[in-house]
Scaffold this motif. Structure first.
Motif, mmCIF file in Angstrom:
data_model
loop_
_atom_site.group_PDB
_atom_site.id
_atom_site.type_symbol
_atom_site.label_atom_id
_atom_site.label_comp_id
_atom_site.label_asym_id
_atom_site.label_seq_id
_atom_site.Cartn_x
_atom_site.Cartn_y
_atom_site.Cartn_z
ATOM 1 N N ILE A 176 0.848 -1.185 0.000
ATOM 2 C CA ILE A 176 0.000 0.000 0.000
ATOM 3 C C ILE A 176 0.887 1.239 0.000
ATOM 4 O O ILE A 176 2.059 1.180 0.391
ATOM 5 N N PRO A 177 0.364 2.385 -0.437
ATOM 6 C CA PRO A 177 1.194 3.597 -0.518
ATOM 7 C C PRO A 177 1.791 3.987 0.836
ATOM 8 O O PRO A 177 1.182 3.785 1.891
ATOM 9 N N GLU A 178 2.971 4.556 0.762
ATOM 10 C CA GLU A 178 3.714 4.907 1.977
ATOM 11 C C GLU A 178 2.964 5.931 2.827
ATOM 12 O O GLU A 178 3.014 5.864 4.054
ATOM 13 N N LYS A 179 2.258 6.850 2.186
ATOM 14 C CA LYS A 179 1.521 7.871 2.932
ATOM 15 C C LYS A 179 0.451 7.229 3.817
ATOM 16 O O LYS A 179 0.268 7.627 4.969
ATOM 17 N N GLN A 180 -0.243 6.220 3.303
ATOM 18 C CA GLN A 180 -1.265 5.536 4.095
ATOM 19 C C GLN A 180 -0.636 4.729 5.217
ATOM 20 O O GLN A 180 -1.194 4.627 6.303
ATOM 21 N N ARG A 181 0.555 4.156 4.973
ATOM 22 C CA ARG A 181 1.254 3.415 6.014
ATOM 23 C C ARG A 181 1.657 4.347 7.153
ATOM 24 O O ARG A 181 1.562 3.993 8.330
ATOM 25 N N ILE A 182 2.095 5.548 6.817
ATOM 26 C CA ILE A 182 2.483 6.524 7.832
ATOM 27 C C ILE A 182 1.264 6.955 8.646
ATOM 28 O O ILE A 182 1.336 7.083 9.874
ATOM 29 N N GLU A 183 0.128 7.155 7.980
ATOM 30 C CA GLU A 183 -1.097 7.528 8.698
ATOM 31 C C GLU A 183 -1.531 6.414 9.653
ATOM 32 O O GLU A 183 -1.990 6.688 10.765
ATOM 33 N N ALA A 184 -1.384 5.157 9.223
ATOM 34 C CA ALA A 184 -1.726 4.035 10.099
ATOM 35 C C ALA A 184 -0.798 4.013 11.310
ATOM 36 O O ALA A 184 -1.231 3.753 12.435
ATOM 37 N N ALA A 185 0.489 4.292 11.091
ATOM 38 C CA ALA A 185 1.447 4.328 12.199
ATOM 39 C C ALA A 185 1.114 5.451 13.174
ATOM 40 O O ALA A 185 1.195 5.277 14.393
ATOM 41 N N LYS A 186 0.717 6.605 12.651
ATOM 42 C CA LYS A 186 0.334 7.729 13.518
ATOM 43 C C LYS A 186 -0.888 7.382 14.358
ATOM 44 O O LYS A 186 -0.969 7.741 15.524
ATOM 45 N N ALA A 187 -1.843 6.702 13.740
ATOM 46 C CA ALA A 187 -3.053 6.334 14.466
ATOM 47 C C ALA A 187 -2.768 5.274 15.527
ATOM 48 O O ALA A 187 -3.425 5.229 16.563
ATOM 49 N N LEU A 188 -1.804 4.425 15.275
ATOM 50 C CA LEU A 188 -1.467 3.345 16.197
ATOM 51 C C LEU A 188 -0.575 3.811 17.348
ATOM 52 O O LEU A 188 -0.572 3.205 18.424
ATOM 53 N N LEU A 189 0.138 4.892 17.160
ATOM 54 C CA LEU A 189 1.122 5.367 18.134
ATOM 55 C C LEU A 189 0.565 5.592 19.538
ATOM 56 O O LEU A 189 1.169 5.124 20.508
ATOM 57 N N PRO A 190 -0.569 6.246 19.739
ATOM 58 C CA PRO A 190 -1.051 6.451 21.116
ATOM 59 C C PRO A 190 -1.391 5.162 21.850
ATOM 60 O O PRO A 190 -1.395 5.136 23.073
ATOM 61 N N PHE A 191 -1.676 4.105 21.113
ATOM 62 C CA PHE A 191 -2.017 2.836 21.756
ATOM 63 C C PHE A 191 -0.782 2.067 22.194
ATOM 64 O O PHE A 191 -0.849 1.216 23.063
ATOM 65 N N LYS A 192 0.350 2.355 21.565
ATOM 66 C CA LYS A 192 1.587 1.635 21.875
ATOM 67 C C LYS A 192 2.486 2.375 22.859
ATOM 68 O O LYS A 192 3.196 1.763 23.636
ATOM 69 N N HIS A 193 2.492 3.716 22.797
ATOM 70 C CA HIS A 193 3.400 4.507 23.636
ATOM 71 C C HIS A 193 2.628 5.634 24.307
ATOM 72 O O HIS A 193 1.858 6.344 23.671
ATOM 73 N N ARG A 194 2.894 5.817 25.598
ATOM 74 C CA ARG A 194 2.262 6.883 26.349
ATOM 75 C C ARG A 194 3.076 8.155 26.187
ATOM 76 O O ARG A 194 4.314 8.120 26.126
ATOM 77 N N ARG A 195 2.416 9.287 26.120
ATOM 78 C CA ARG A 195 3.130 10.560 26.034
ATOM 79 C C ARG A 195 3.824 10.860 27.349
ATOM 80 O O ARG A 195 3.350 10.480 28.418
ATOM 81 N N LEU A 196 4.922 11.578 27.266
ATOM 82 C CA LEU A 196 5.608 12.002 28.480
ATOM 83 C C LEU A 196 4.743 13.016 29.213
ATOM 84 O O LEU A 196 4.199 13.927 28.601
ATOM 85 N N GLY A 197 4.600 12.830 30.496
ATOM 86 C CA GLY A 197 3.795 13.740 31.285
ATOM 87 C C GLY A 197 2.316 13.441 31.237
ATOM 88 O O GLY A 197 1.525 14.153 31.835
ATOM 89 N N GLU A 198 1.930 12.428 30.517
ATOM 90 C CA GLU A 198 0.520 12.075 30.421
ATOM 91 C C GLU A 198 0.105 11.313 31.679
ATOM 92 O O GLU A 198 0.824 10.462 32.162
ATOM 93 N N GLY A 199 -1.030 11.593 32.205
ATOM 94 C CA GLY A 199 -1.501 10.879 33.382
ATOM 95 C C GLY A 199 -1.873 11.810 34.521
ATOM 96 O O GLY A 199 -2.605 11.423 35.402
ATOM 97 N N GLY A 200 -1.398 13.008 34.556
ATOM 98 C CA GLY A 200 -1.797 13.960 35.581
ATOM 99 C C GLY A 200 -1.008 13.843 36.874
ATOM 100 O O GLY A 200 -0.152 12.984 37.060
ATOM 101 N N LYS A 201 -1.328 14.738 37.801
ATOM 102 C CA LYS A 201 -0.610 14.811 39.071
ATOM 103 C C LYS A 201 -0.871 13.590 39.944
ATOM 104 O O LYS A 201 0.026 13.104 40.621
ATOM 105 N N LYS A 202 -2.098 13.122 39.938
ATOM 106 C CA LYS A 202 -2.444 11.979 40.776
ATOM 107 C C LYS A 202 -1.631 10.749 40.360
ATOM 108 O O LYS A 202 -1.095 10.028 41.205
ATOM 109 N N GLN A 203 -1.527 10.520 39.068
ATOM 110 C CA GLN A 203 -0.762 9.376 38.567
ATOM 111 C C GLN A 203 0.726 9.529 38.897
ATOM 112 O O GLN A 203 1.386 8.562 39.269
#
Length: 147
Positions: free
Chosen positions: A95-122
Motif C-alpha cells: 500500500i502507498p507509503e503515505k497511508q502506512r504513515i497515517e496508520a502508524a500515527k493512528a497506532l502510536l497512542p495505543f503503543k506509547h504513552r506521552r511524556l507527562g501524560e496521566g496527571g498529578k495523581k498518577q
C-alpha cells in the motif's frame, strides 16, 4: 528478515528490467542520490536473496508466494481488533507509503504513552511506588536448630 517497502519496490523494478538508478527512482529515492542508493541496495543481502528467490521461481515457471498475506481491509475475519488492522496496514509494503504513515500515527497512542501524560495523581502514585520499593522490608533471618 523480509524486505520493507522501498527495498521491495527497488527489487521489483530491477526484475522488470530497469537499471539500478532507475529502479531506485521508481522505489521513491531522490534522483540526486538514486545512483548511490541503487548500488547500495543491489549489494544488500536481503535484496540479493529476494532477487534470487524470484528468479528461481520464474525459471521454475511458478509464481513466488508473498512473504506476508496481502493487506485486505475488506476481509473482516482477519482484523477483529483495530490495533491488528492498523498494524497490518502499517507493515504492508504494497500500500502507498503515505497511508502506512497515517496508520502508524493512528497506532502510536495505543503503543506509547506521552511524556507527562496521566496527571498529578498518577505521578504521585508512581513516585510512591518507587519509594516503597526502595524501602521494602527485608525477609526475616532463617532460624537454625542448635543441638
Amino acid at each position: 528478515m523480509a524486505l520493507v517497502g522501498k527495498m521491495r519496490a527497488f527489487a521489483n523494478a530491477l526484475l522488470a528490467g530497469k537499471s539500478k538508478k532507475d529502479a531506485a527512482i521508481a522505489a521513491g529515492y531522490s534522483s540526486k542520490t538514486a545512483s548511490a542508493a541503487g548500488t547500495r541496495l543491489a549489494k544488500d543481502v536481503r535484496v540479493v536473496a529476494y532477487l534470487a528467490e524470484r528468479q528461481k521461481a520464474a525459471s521454475a515457471g511458478e509464481k513466488a508466494a508473498p512473504a506476508l498475506p496481502p493487506f485486505d481491509p475488506s476481509n473482516p475475519i482477519l482484523y477483529t481488533d483495530p490495533m491488528a488492522f492498523l498494524t497490518a496496514a502499517m507493515n504492508d509494503g504494497t500500500i502507498p507509503e503515505k497511508q502506512r504513515i497515517e496508520a502508524a500515527k493512528a497506532l502510536l497512542p495505543f503503543k506509547h504513552r506521552r511524556l507527562g501524560e496521566g496527571g498529578k495523581k498518577q505521578e504521585r502514585e508512581d513516585a510512591a511506588k518507587n519509594v516503597a520499593s526502595r524501602f521494602a522490608p527485608q525477609a526475616p533471618p532463617k532460624l537454625k536448630a542448635v543441638k
